[in-house]
Scaffold this motif. Sequence first.
Motif, short mmCIF file in Angstrom:
data_model
loop_
_atom_site.label_atom_id
_atom_site.label_comp_id
_atom_site.label_asym_id
_atom_site.label_seq_id
_atom_site.Cartn_x
_atom_site.Cartn_y
_atom_site.Cartn_z
N ILE A 1 12.51 2.16 5.20
CA ILE A 1 11.93 2.52 6.50
C ILE A 1 10.75 1.61 6.86
N SER A 2 9.74 1.58 6.01
CA SER A 2 8.55 0.80 6.37
C SER A 2 7.69 0.50 5.15
N MET A 3 6.82 -0.47 5.35
CA MET A 3 5.76 -0.78 4.38
C MET A 3 4.45 -0.74 5.16
N ARG A 4 3.46 -0.03 4.64
CA ARG A 4 2.20 0.14 5.38
C ARG A 4 0.99 -0.06 4.46
N ASN A 5 -0.17 -0.01 5.09
CA ASN A 5 -1.45 -0.07 4.37
C ASN A 5 -1.63 -1.35 3.55
N GLY A 6 -1.19 -2.44 4.13
CA GLY A 6 -1.37 -3.73 3.45
C GLY A 6 -0.14 -4.12 2.68
N VAL A 7 0.45 -5.23 3.10
CA VAL A 7 1.71 -5.66 2.51
C VAL A 7 1.58 -7.12 2.05
N ASN A 8 2.00 -7.38 0.85
CA ASN A 8 2.10 -8.76 0.36
C ASN A 8 3.47 -8.89 -0.29
N ILE A 9 4.36 -9.60 0.40
CA ILE A 9 5.73 -9.74 -0.11
C ILE A 9 6.14 -11.22 -0.06
N ALA B 1 5.15 1.88 -8.91
CA ALA B 1 4.14 2.38 -7.99
C ALA B 1 3.16 3.27 -8.73
N ALA B 2 2.01 3.51 -8.09
CA ALA B 2 0.98 4.33 -8.73
C ALA B 2 1.20 5.82 -8.50
N SER B 3 1.80 6.17 -7.36
CA SER B 3 2.05 7.59 -7.08
C SER B 3 3.22 7.73 -6.11
N GLY C 1 0.82 -1.21 0.00
CA GLY C 1 0.00 0.00 0.00
C GLY C 1 0.84 1.26 0.00
N GLU C 2 1.87 1.25 0.85
CA GLU C 2 2.74 2.44 0.95
C GLU C 2 4.14 2.02 1.37
N LEU C 3 5.11 2.40 0.58
CA LEU C 3 6.51 2.09 0.89
C LEU C 3 7.23 3.38 1.22
N ASN C 4 7.84 3.43 2.40
CA ASN C 4 8.55 4.63 2.84
C ASN C 4 10.05 4.40 2.79
N LEU C 5 10.73 5.29 2.08
CA LEU C 5 12.19 5.20 1.93
C LEU C 5 12.82 6.52 2.33
N ASN C 6 14.10 6.47 2.62
CA ASN C 6 14.89 7.71 2.72
C ASN C 6 16.18 7.47 1.94
N TYR C 7 16.26 8.11 0.78
CA TYR C 7 17.40 7.83 -0.10
C TYR C 7 18.68 8.55 0.33
N LYS C 8 18.59 9.38 1.35
CA LYS C 8 19.78 10.13 1.79
C LYS C 8 20.55 9.45 2.92
N VAL C 9 19.98 8.41 3.46
CA VAL C 9 20.66 7.73 4.56
C VAL C 9 20.95 6.29 4.18
N ASN C 10 21.88 5.68 4.88
CA ASN C 10 22.19 4.28 4.59
C ASN C 10 21.03 3.36 4.94
N ASN C 11 20.36 3.67 6.06
CA ASN C 11 19.20 2.86 6.47
C ASN C 11 17.99 3.30 5.65
N SER C 12 18.04 3.05 4.37
CA SER C 12 17.08 3.70 3.46
C SER C 12 15.67 3.11 3.51
N GLY D 1 15.02 13.73 2.17
CA GLY D 1 15.28 12.49 1.44
C GLY D 1 14.16 11.48 1.55
N VAL D 2 13.07 11.87 2.20
CA VAL D 2 11.97 10.92 2.39
C VAL D 2 11.17 10.78 1.09
N LEU D 3 10.95 9.56 0.72
CA LEU D 3 10.21 9.24 -0.50
C LEU D 3 9.11 8.26 -0.14
N VAL D 4 7.87 8.64 -0.42
CA VAL D 4 6.73 7.76 -0.14
C VAL D 4 6.15 7.29 -1.46
N LEU D 5 6.18 5.99 -1.66
CA LEU D 5 5.66 5.39 -2.89
C LEU D 5 4.38 4.64 -2.55
N SER D 6 3.28 5.00 -3.22
CA SER D 6 1.99 4.39 -2.89
C SER D 6 1.57 3.38 -3.95
#
Lengths: 179, 194
Positions: free
Chosen positions: A53-61, B166-168, A40-51, B176-181
């Motif tokens: 962060i999380s997966m939310r709103n329903g995950v199927n992996i 992703a869709a959005s 549903g939602e993938l959260n990243l931070n491309y500026k840090v090594n621990n890039s 640097g935070v990037l949220v892919l929905s």
Amino acid sequence: MRITLTILLLTLMSLTVGAQKSDAPSDKVGFSEILLNKVGELNLNYKVNNSLISMRNGVNITIKGETPSENLNILADTILFRYASKEDTQPSVMELSGNIHIKSRIKDKDLIIKANKATINIAKQEAEFVEVTRVEHPTLGSPKKAATVFINLDTGDLLANIVQSLTTEADAHTAPKAP
Amino acid sequence: MPRYGFILSGLLLLPLVSGCGTDEPMTSPPPPVSEAENPAAQPAPQVSAENMELFMFDKNPTANQELKPTFMVNAALGTMNEEGDVFHLTQPKSIIFTDDQDELNLTAQSGTFDKKSETALLDGDVTLTSSRIHLGMQSIVWDNQTRTGHSDEAIEFSSDMVKLKAASMTLEPKTGVLVLSNVSEGIITLGAPN
């Protein structure tokens, strides 16, 4: 009274499945990739090594094993990624929560776990499930409800603190009855 | 003829530099317009310029900090509207600036730069690259007030470790935070180089 005793005994019982390593086929589940089937939602931070962060709103992996039969399919509401240090680019731990449904094969047999919380240690290749509403594996006999289930994904060993034996799907959602 | 009509001749030869978000325009004021040159009934011609450069700035720089651009676009061809606040761009190339010098570079087929709302739309085969990530999408909107980029078109994202569709997406270059929905497919490589 008899039911209470049974539940108590089952609660105290830790079931170890296949503690000893077999010669073939290999029980080792090596992680190489995580396939994102739907997130549903993938959260990243491309500026840090621990890039990651999380997966939310329903995950199927699917965590890919060395062979397709060793793949670990995971459904959950949320997955948070933890790192051993700030310098690491690879997450060491995945914290799962909400409507967890795991499908995999352990000891060449299908394994299904439904739980509310879980921790998968990628570095150690261990998984611990908490508040397990259903665990299914042929070596357990009938499906069980368990307080915790621990799996060594490297060896395939499974340790379950069983609280109730389930006979039907409906039992998985039923709390043990008081005597 | 509106006052920007006079800029046309200059803009056809010179790149236009616009100071969006500041009170100090970076363009020279147009010379006075005589009545004879400004017939009200005549439709205003569009103002165009080759190699047009436009900027957006941080409106609230900290004390003693010099004014720094936050967004820049260079277009092969730019056309300004009658009011002089919207520019239509052809083959724009943009840079999103951040404090840590980790710039984001964008390319697109066309775009719109809105000086009043401090937004820029880049459209058509958009690419966004930095030293660590690459995104491909149909369009992206940069909002200079919130300092975020947003796209509701199909996104393709890749980095050393992650490749996905992703869709959005919403991007905050400062953090640097990037949220892919609605990620429909993708792969995270474990064991990628540390």
